[in-house]
Write a protein that holds these residues in place. Structure first.
Motif, PDB file in Angstrom:
ATOM      1  N   GLY A 256       0.788  -1.171   0.119  1.00 55.40           N
ATOM      2  CA  GLY A 256      -0.053   0.103   0.203  1.00 55.40           C
ATOM      3  C   GLY A 256       0.863   1.254  -0.021  1.00 55.40           C
ATOM      4  N   ASP A 257       0.438   2.290  -0.295  1.00 61.06           N
ATOM      5  CA  ASP A 257       1.308   3.422  -0.784  1.00 61.06           C
ATOM      6  C   ASP A 257       1.834   4.109   0.528  1.00 61.06           C
ATOM      7  OD1 ASP A 257      -1.007   4.518   0.377  1.00 61.06           O
ATOM      8  OD2 ASP A 257      -1.407   5.852  -1.385  1.00 61.06           O
ATOM      9  N   GLN A 258       1.478   4.214   1.690  1.00 60.15           N
ATOM     10  CA  GLN A 258       1.970   4.604   2.891  1.00 60.15           C
ATOM     11  C   GLN A 258       3.022   3.611   3.402  1.00 60.15           C
ATOM     12  OE1 GLN A 258       1.861   7.820   3.650  1.00 60.15           O
ATOM     13  NE2 GLN A 258       0.288   8.021   1.793  1.00 60.15           N
ATOM     14  N   GLN A 259       2.796   2.426   3.278  1.00 56.51           N
ATOM     15  CA  GLN A 259       3.461   1.297   3.671  1.00 56.51           C
ATOM     16  C   GLN A 259       4.870   1.311   2.768  1.00 56.51           C
ATOM     17  OE1 GLN A 259       0.353   0.901   3.619  1.00 56.51           O
ATOM     18  NE2 GLN A 259      -0.345  -0.325   5.568  1.00 56.51           N
ATOM     19  N   ALA A 260       4.664   1.545   1.518  1.00 53.37           N
ATOM     20  CA  ALA A 260       5.648   1.655   0.431  1.00 53.37           C
ATOM     21  C   ALA A 260       6.621   2.838   0.967  1.00 53.37           C
ATOM     22  CB  ALA A 260       5.190   1.758  -0.886  1.00 53.37           C
ATOM     23  N   ALA A 261       6.142   3.583   1.253  1.00 49.82           N
ATOM     24  CA  ALA A 261       6.986   5.118   1.818  1.00 49.82           C
ATOM     25  C   ALA A 261       7.691   4.659   3.097  1.00 49.82           C
ATOM     26  CB  ALA A 261       6.021   6.380   2.057  1.00 49.82           C
ATOM     27  N   LEU A 299      -4.598   3.599  13.832  1.00 46.63           N
ATOM     28  CA  LEU A 299      -5.005   2.583  13.308  1.00 46.63           C
ATOM     29  C   LEU A 299      -3.691   1.341  13.445  1.00 46.63           C
ATOM     30  CD1 LEU A 299      -6.049   3.764   9.604  1.00 46.63           C
ATOM     31  CD2 LEU A 299      -7.433   3.328  11.869  1.00 46.63           C
ATOM     32  N   THR A 300      -3.866   0.300  13.546  1.00 48.42           N
ATOM     33  CA  THR A 300      -3.038  -0.814  13.858  1.00 48.42           C
ATOM     34  C   THR A 300      -2.883  -1.475  12.531  1.00 48.42           C
ATOM     35  OG1 THR A 300      -3.569  -1.249  15.736  1.00 48.42           O
ATOM     36  CG2 THR A 300      -2.075  -2.711  14.762  1.00 48.42           C
ATOM     37  N   THR A 301      -1.697  -1.568  11.789  1.00 45.39           N
ATOM     38  CA  THR A 301      -1.587  -1.975  10.183  1.00 45.39           C
ATOM     39  C   THR A 301      -0.448  -2.686  10.036  1.00 45.39           C
ATOM     40  OG1 THR A 301      -2.279  -1.110   8.041  1.00 45.39           O
ATOM     41  CG2 THR A 301      -0.569   0.103   9.396  1.00 45.39           C
ATOM     42  N   VAL A 302      -0.437  -3.646   8.895  1.00 50.58           N
ATOM     43  CA  VAL A 302       0.794  -4.265   8.567  1.00 50.58           C
ATOM     44  C   VAL A 302       1.775  -3.267   8.052  1.00 50.58           C
ATOM     45  CG1 VAL A 302       2.066  -6.200   7.482  1.00 50.58           C
ATOM     46  CG2 VAL A 302      -0.541  -6.235   8.461  1.00 50.58           C
ATOM     47  N   GLY A 303       3.078  -3.250   8.372  1.00 49.66           N
ATOM     48  CA  GLY A 303       4.003  -2.399   7.738  1.00 49.66           C
ATOM     49  C   GLY A 303       4.388  -2.813   6.448  1.00 49.66           C
ATOM     50  N   TYR A 304       4.997  -4.271   6.669  1.00 50.73           N
ATOM     51  CA  TYR A 304       5.273  -4.836   5.202  1.00 50.73           C
ATOM     52  C   TYR A 304       5.773  -6.363   5.791  1.00 50.73           C
ATOM     53  CZ  TYR A 304       9.890  -3.923   7.487  1.00 50.73           C
ATOM     54  OH  TYR A 304      11.164  -3.750   8.367  1.00 50.73           O
ATOM     55  N   ARG A 305       5.931  -7.324   4.906  1.00 58.72           N
ATOM     56  CA  ARG A 305       6.289  -8.507   4.949  1.00 58.72           C
ATOM     57  C   ARG A 305       7.287  -8.998   4.040  1.00 58.72           C
ATOM     58  NH1 ARG A 305       3.160 -13.997   6.831  1.00 58.72           N
ATOM     59  NH2 ARG A 305       4.881 -15.106   7.880  1.00 58.72           N
ATOM     60  N   ILE A 306       8.423  -9.168   4.315  1.00 60.83           N
ATOM     61  CA  ILE A 306       9.519  -9.745   3.313  1.00 60.83           C
ATOM     62  C   ILE A 306       9.478 -11.254   3.165  1.00 60.83           C
ATOM     63  CG2 ILE A 306      11.888  -9.511   2.529  1.00 60.83           C
ATOM     64  CD1 ILE A 306      12.355  -7.164   4.215  1.00 60.83           C
ATOM     65  N   ALA A 449      12.916  12.109  -3.215  1.00 61.80           N
ATOM     66  CA  ALA A 449      11.829  12.393  -2.717  1.00 61.80           C
ATOM     67  C   ALA A 449      10.555  11.272  -3.132  1.00 61.80           C
ATOM     68  CB  ALA A 449      11.205  13.777  -3.160  1.00 61.80           C
ATOM     69  N   GLU A 450      10.738  10.388  -4.101  1.00 58.57           N
ATOM     70  CA  GLU A 450      10.037   9.546  -4.423  1.00 58.57           C
ATOM     71  C   GLU A 450       9.921   8.345  -3.821  1.00 58.57           C
ATOM     72  OE1 GLU A 450       7.852  10.368  -6.627  1.00 58.57           O
ATOM     73  OE2 GLU A 450       8.702  12.064  -7.616  1.00 58.57           O
ATOM     74  N   THR A 451       9.405   8.295  -2.345  1.00 57.66           N
ATOM     75  CA  THR A 451       9.907   7.110  -1.419  1.00 57.66           C
ATOM     76  C   THR A 451       8.700   6.066  -1.584  1.00 57.66           C
ATOM     77  OG1 THR A 451       8.527   8.606   0.220  1.00 57.66           O
ATOM     78  CG2 THR A 451      11.034   8.507   0.463  1.00 57.66           C
ATOM     79  N   THR A 452       7.628   6.597  -2.206  1.00 57.09           N
ATOM     80  CA  THR A 452       6.485   5.669  -2.511  1.00 57.09           C
ATOM     81  C   THR A 452       6.977   4.423  -3.445  1.00 57.09           C
ATOM     82  OG1 THR A 452       4.983   7.344  -1.727  1.00 57.09           O
ATOM     83  CG2 THR A 452       4.380   5.126  -2.901  1.00 57.09           C
ATOM     84  N   CYS A 453       7.413   4.942  -4.517  1.00 54.98           N
ATOM     85  CA  CYS A 453       7.858   4.047  -5.462  1.00 54.98           C
ATOM     86  C   CYS A 453       9.201   3.380  -5.263  1.00 54.98           C
ATOM     87  CB  CYS A 453       8.135   5.005  -7.080  1.00 54.98           C
ATOM     88  SG  CYS A 453       6.632   5.135  -7.983  1.00 54.98           S
ATOM     89  N   LEU A 454      10.110   4.151  -4.569  1.00 57.92           N
ATOM     90  CA  LEU A 454      11.221   3.560  -4.253  1.00 57.92           C
ATOM     91  C   LEU A 454      11.225   2.255  -3.203  1.00 57.92           C
ATOM     92  CD1 LEU A 454      14.497   3.740  -4.238  1.00 57.92           C
ATOM     93  CD2 LEU A 454      14.338   5.236  -2.381  1.00 57.92           C
ATOM     94  N   ALA A 457      10.091  -0.661  -5.336  1.00 57.98           N
ATOM     95  CA  ALA A 457      11.093  -1.084  -6.231  1.00 57.98           C
ATOM     96  C   ALA A 457      12.218  -1.815  -5.179  1.00 57.98           C
ATOM     97  CB  ALA A 457      11.935   0.358  -6.749  1.00 57.98           C
ATOM     98  N   TYR A 458      12.588  -1.329  -3.917  1.00 53.97           N
ATOM     99  CA  TYR A 458      13.389  -2.039  -2.971  1.00 53.97           C
ATOM    100  C   TYR A 458      12.624  -3.355  -2.849  1.00 53.97           C
ATOM    101  CZ  TYR A 458      16.134   1.974  -1.528  1.00 53.97           C
ATOM    102  OH  TYR A 458      17.216   3.073  -1.530  1.00 53.97           O
ATOM    103  N   ALA A 459      11.296  -3.394  -2.571  1.00 54.23           N
ATOM    104  CA  ALA A 459      11.004  -4.899  -2.191  1.00 54.23           C
ATOM    105  C   ALA A 459      10.717  -5.575  -3.389  1.00 54.23           C
ATOM    106  CB  ALA A 459       9.288  -4.488  -1.721  1.00 54.23           C
ATOM    107  N   ALA A 460      10.603  -5.400  -4.395  1.00 56.91           N
ATOM    108  CA  ALA A 460      10.789  -5.993  -5.614  1.00 56.91           C
ATOM    109  C   ALA A 460      12.232  -6.612  -5.803  1.00 56.91           C
ATOM    110  CB  ALA A 460      10.276  -5.294  -7.026  1.00 56.91           C
ATOM    111  N   GLY A 461      13.115  -5.646  -5.815  1.00 64.23           N
ATOM    112  CA  GLY A 461      14.415  -5.949  -5.788  1.00 64.23           C
ATOM    113  C   GLY A 461      15.160  -7.022  -4.956  1.00 64.23           C
TER     114      GLY A 461
END
Lengths: 514, 254
Positions: A256-261, A299-306, A449-454, A457-461
């Motif tokens: 999700g965008d905020q988690q991606a940031a 809100l309690t939410t999932v940040g990420y899972r690798i 500045a583009e931390t969302t897309c980054l 990209a990081y998670a995919a990389g």
């Protein structure tokens, strides 16, 4: 943000590259990154905002899919590279926006219902029954509110002819925009992967944070056949390979965008937090491997899972009105000609002159949640000028940040060491200094500045081994600027007390709702 | 009284005629109202149109006042707008050069730093936004002096302190130096302000080609210079950034 920002691949260290799709609320973008996390090329296309009634917001999911294909092709072309130079494709998306489509044809059965859409307000009240909006909070981390996907699915099943029956027969698929894009990328009706990631699943109100699986009881309570739902996967793994022009390209992340940031800002340690300052503001703090219940309106939410690692959770607080308050000063009040001028005007005075501006335009959000509140400018005297008000506008964003950070510290018992910031308002030097002053903590802006897309990209990389681990990503994170607190404690305390007094004066304005 | 210039008087008359309310006039109306030959009126209008003071409606061919006139009274570029526009480009410059980046504008008798991007190593650095730098010795200052006549006269009238033994203070040498800056489009400061530090800077222009600021990098002499000369790679990176920001400003509407 510059849409024309693109440099040729030759200016960078050459390939290979990672491409990230940001399927956002107003546009879809694709950014190509190199190994250092630098931007190689950007392409972007806006889509139509469909507003059938007041409070209703829809998107045409087919238009979005067409745009996504175009921006991916466009970004590769601007970078001067081909599909072979790209190792993986990541996805980040507007959260909670809901689409249902036919499994056999890929045709959406209705426009997507966007997260901002409030048509499920009454349904959410009804679903709260005698318990109220916290009925599913313990399991899902969320209050019953119109943003989340579950009630939107229910609305579609109730309002599109024959849909419930077809859903129960397994003819229909549900997805947030990540699922929709991945399913189409990986073949659509012809073997497309019907998956979502844990962060997007955590915004449906249907996933149990303690099991990381769809909660059968909640699905039954809301009235959603489980045959609709995608498989829940991690945020960073190869879901499948793209078909068509991108054939063979691994589709390897969704966030999700905020988690991606949060991910792009490399907030990998417990207690690290990022705040994205745009029209509104979203603050997320990494709380480690356990979901933290909030008693302070977060809100309690999932940040990420690798991959198969343990999931990382986050607390989230949002401020409804930040950049939009500056726009309001420009468009409605006419006190400035451009958003950037707010800093010029505010800098012409030393302080707020005693004025405080609480922009509770549609009520107070976290941590108060008072829909009966309305905006207030308090402390007016003859001495106050428009420059003092400009200062009060910027301070409003700073104090609201402070309130959310305070709530996070109360809920999590974790002290905030520094706040990492991104978004358009980070160009405002005075605002960033003020935030540091009122938080009494450093505020740090990263170089990209583009931390969302980054983040996507990081998670995919990571999933395809382009980057080896999160330490390597951290090394890519570069500090572009840092603001340190300059305000003395006494002033800070006095100003905070005044702000809280002003906040109190917003409450109870709307009588019937109280 | 000194001689006046007839065509300027006529141009002023055209503007006065078009001023006030939403007036749109055709060529022959303007020509006859001012008692001018059509060809003369057309020449005046075409020149005014080129400068943006007059606009021609595409459909009817009628003339009206142009947006440029509104900007004349309010024509400064807000420095915070400049920073917002420069943000992505200056970040990229810091990453590609490995040095700290500064954006400066003329303020009173010096250069006001309006934006600063840290050098991308993990060292401790302090944000220098709001600091002043001297006009005559820094790369940013020399760029402003070379391209902005107001900065030029400030530097000539002001005191030119010799910060190091390399600082150029004499008027003739200073003017020669600025000519070089104008000719090549960038300025350097190799230990002329601070011992051990060198800078390179290039001008930022707005849509009317007015110099509105300067952008540059500063770093240790041994990193940014080869002998006495600045590394061509860094000069190119700074000039690219200045051009990119200028291009972004070109699209800017006030």
């Amino acid at each position: 943000m510059s849409e024309t920002h693109s440099t040729h691949a030759s200016a960078h260290g050459g390939g290979p590259f990672i491409a990230a799709i940001d399927q956002g609320t107003t546009s879809s973008r694709c950014i190509v990154f190199d190994k250092d996390g630098r931007i190689v090329a950007v392409d972007q296309k806006e889509h139509e905002q469909i507003l059938p009634k007041p409070g209703w917001v829809e998107h045409d999911a087919s238009e979005i899919w067409t745009n996504v294909q175009q921006v991916v092709a466009g970004a590769l072309e601007k970078a001067g590279i081909t599909r072979e130079d790209v190792l993986a494709l990541g996805i980040t998306n507007q959260r909670e926006t809901t689409v249902l489509w036919e499994k056999a044809t890929g045709r959406p059965v209705h426009n997507a219902i966007v997260w901002q859409d409030t048509r499920t307000d009454a349904l959410c009240k009804e679903l709260g029954r005698n318990v109220g909006q916290d009925r599913f909070r313990r399991e899902t981390g969320l209050p019953l509110a119109s943003y989340f996907a579950g009630p939107k699915i229910r609305w579609l099943l109730d309002n599109v002819d024959g849909l419930r029956e077809r859903a129960e027969n397994g003819e229909i698929l549900f997805g947030t925009m990540d699922s929709w894009v991945i399913w189409n990328l990986t073949g659509g009706p012809d073997g497309g992967k019907h998956v979502t990631d844990v962060t997007n699943a955590s915004r449906t109100m249907l996933m149990n944070l303690h099991t990381m699986a769809w909660d059968e009881k909640i699905c039954a309570s809301i009235g959603i056949p489980m045959a609709l739902l995608p498989e829940i996967r991690s945020s960073s793994e190869v879901y499948g390979e793209a078909t068509g022009e991108l054939a063979g390209l691994p589709v390897a992340s969704a966030l999700g965008d905020q988690q991606a940031a949060l991910f792009g800002q490399t907030c990998f340690e417990q207690g690290e937090a990022k705040s994205t300052y745009g029209t509104g503001t979203f603050l997320l703090m990494n709380t480690g491997h356990e979901p933290v219940n909030s008693y302070n309106g977060l809100l309690t939410t999932v940040g990420y899972r690798i991959g198969d690692q343990q999931p990382v959770f986050a607390l989230e607080g949002s401020i409804a009105v930040t950049g939009s308050l500056v726009q309001w000063m420009r468009d409605q009040m006419g006190l400035i000609n451009s958003a950037a001028e707010i800093e010029t005007l505010a800098s012409s005075v030393e302080d707020n002159g005693g004025a405080y501006f609480v922009p509770a335009f549609s009520g107070l959000f976290a941590p108060y949640w008072r829909s009966d509140a309305r905006g207030v400018i308090a402390g007016l005297t003859r001495y106050v000028t428009k420059a003092h008000l400009a200062r009060a506008v910027l301070e409003a964003t700073a104090w609201q940040t402070r309130e959310i950070v305070d709530a996070m510290q109360k809920d999590s018992d974790v002290e905030l060491a520094a706040l990492k910031v991104d978004g358009g308002m980070t160009a405002n030097n005075l605002l960033m200094q003020t935030i540091s002053d009122v938080l009494d903590a450093p505020v740090v802006r990263p170089m990209v500045a583009e931390t969302t897309c980054l983040g996507a990209a990081y998670a995919a990389g990571l999933a395809v081994g382009f980057w080896s681990d999160t330490d390597e990503l951290r090394a890519n994170w570069k500090r572009a600027a840092e603001w340190t607190p300059r305000m003395d404690a006494e002033t800070r305390e006095r100003e905070y007390r005044n702000w809280l007094k002003a906040v109190e004066r917003t409450m109870g304005w709307i009588e019937e709702e109280n | 009284m000194a001689r006046t210039i007839q065509s300027l008087e006529r141009a002023a008359a055209v503007l006065r005629l078009l001023a006030g309310g939403e007036r749109r006039l055709g060529l022959s109306e303007i020509a006859s109202a001012l008692d001018l030959a059509k060809g003369t009126a057309h020449g005046l209008l075409r020149t005014l149109q080129q400068e943006g003071f007059v606009e021609q409606e595409a459909v009817t061919g009628r003339y009206q006042l142009g947006a440029e006139l509104l900007r004349l009274g309010n024509s400064y570029l807000d420095v915070h707008e400049l920073r917002a526009r420069a943000l992505v480009w200056t970040d990229d410059l810091a990453r590609s050069s490995g040095e700290s980046v500064y954006l400066g504008v003329l303020h009173q008798q010096g250069v006001l730093i309006v934006h600063h991007v840290f050098r991308p190593d993990d060292s401790r650095q302090v944000l220098e936004v709001g600091a002043m730098q001297p006009l005559h010795s820094t790369a940013l200052g020399k760029v402003l002096c070379a391209f902005d006549p107001v900065a030029h006269s400030e530097a000539l009238d002001g005191r030119r302190t010799d910060f190091t033994e390399r600082t150029v203070t004499g008027e003739d040498r200073f003017e020669t130096l600025l000519e070089t800056v104008r000719a090549r489009g960038w300025a350097a400061d190799v230990e002329e302000t601070w011992d051990g530090l060198a800078s390179v800077a290039a001008p930022i222009h707005d849509r009317r080609r007015m110099p509105v600021g300067a952008v540059g990098i500063t770093g240790a002499v041994e990193r940014v210079c080869e002998g006495e000369e600045l590394l061509p790679r860094l000069v190119a990176a700074v000039r690219d950034t200045a051009r990119a920001v200028s291009r972004d400003l070109g699209a800017l509407r006030f």
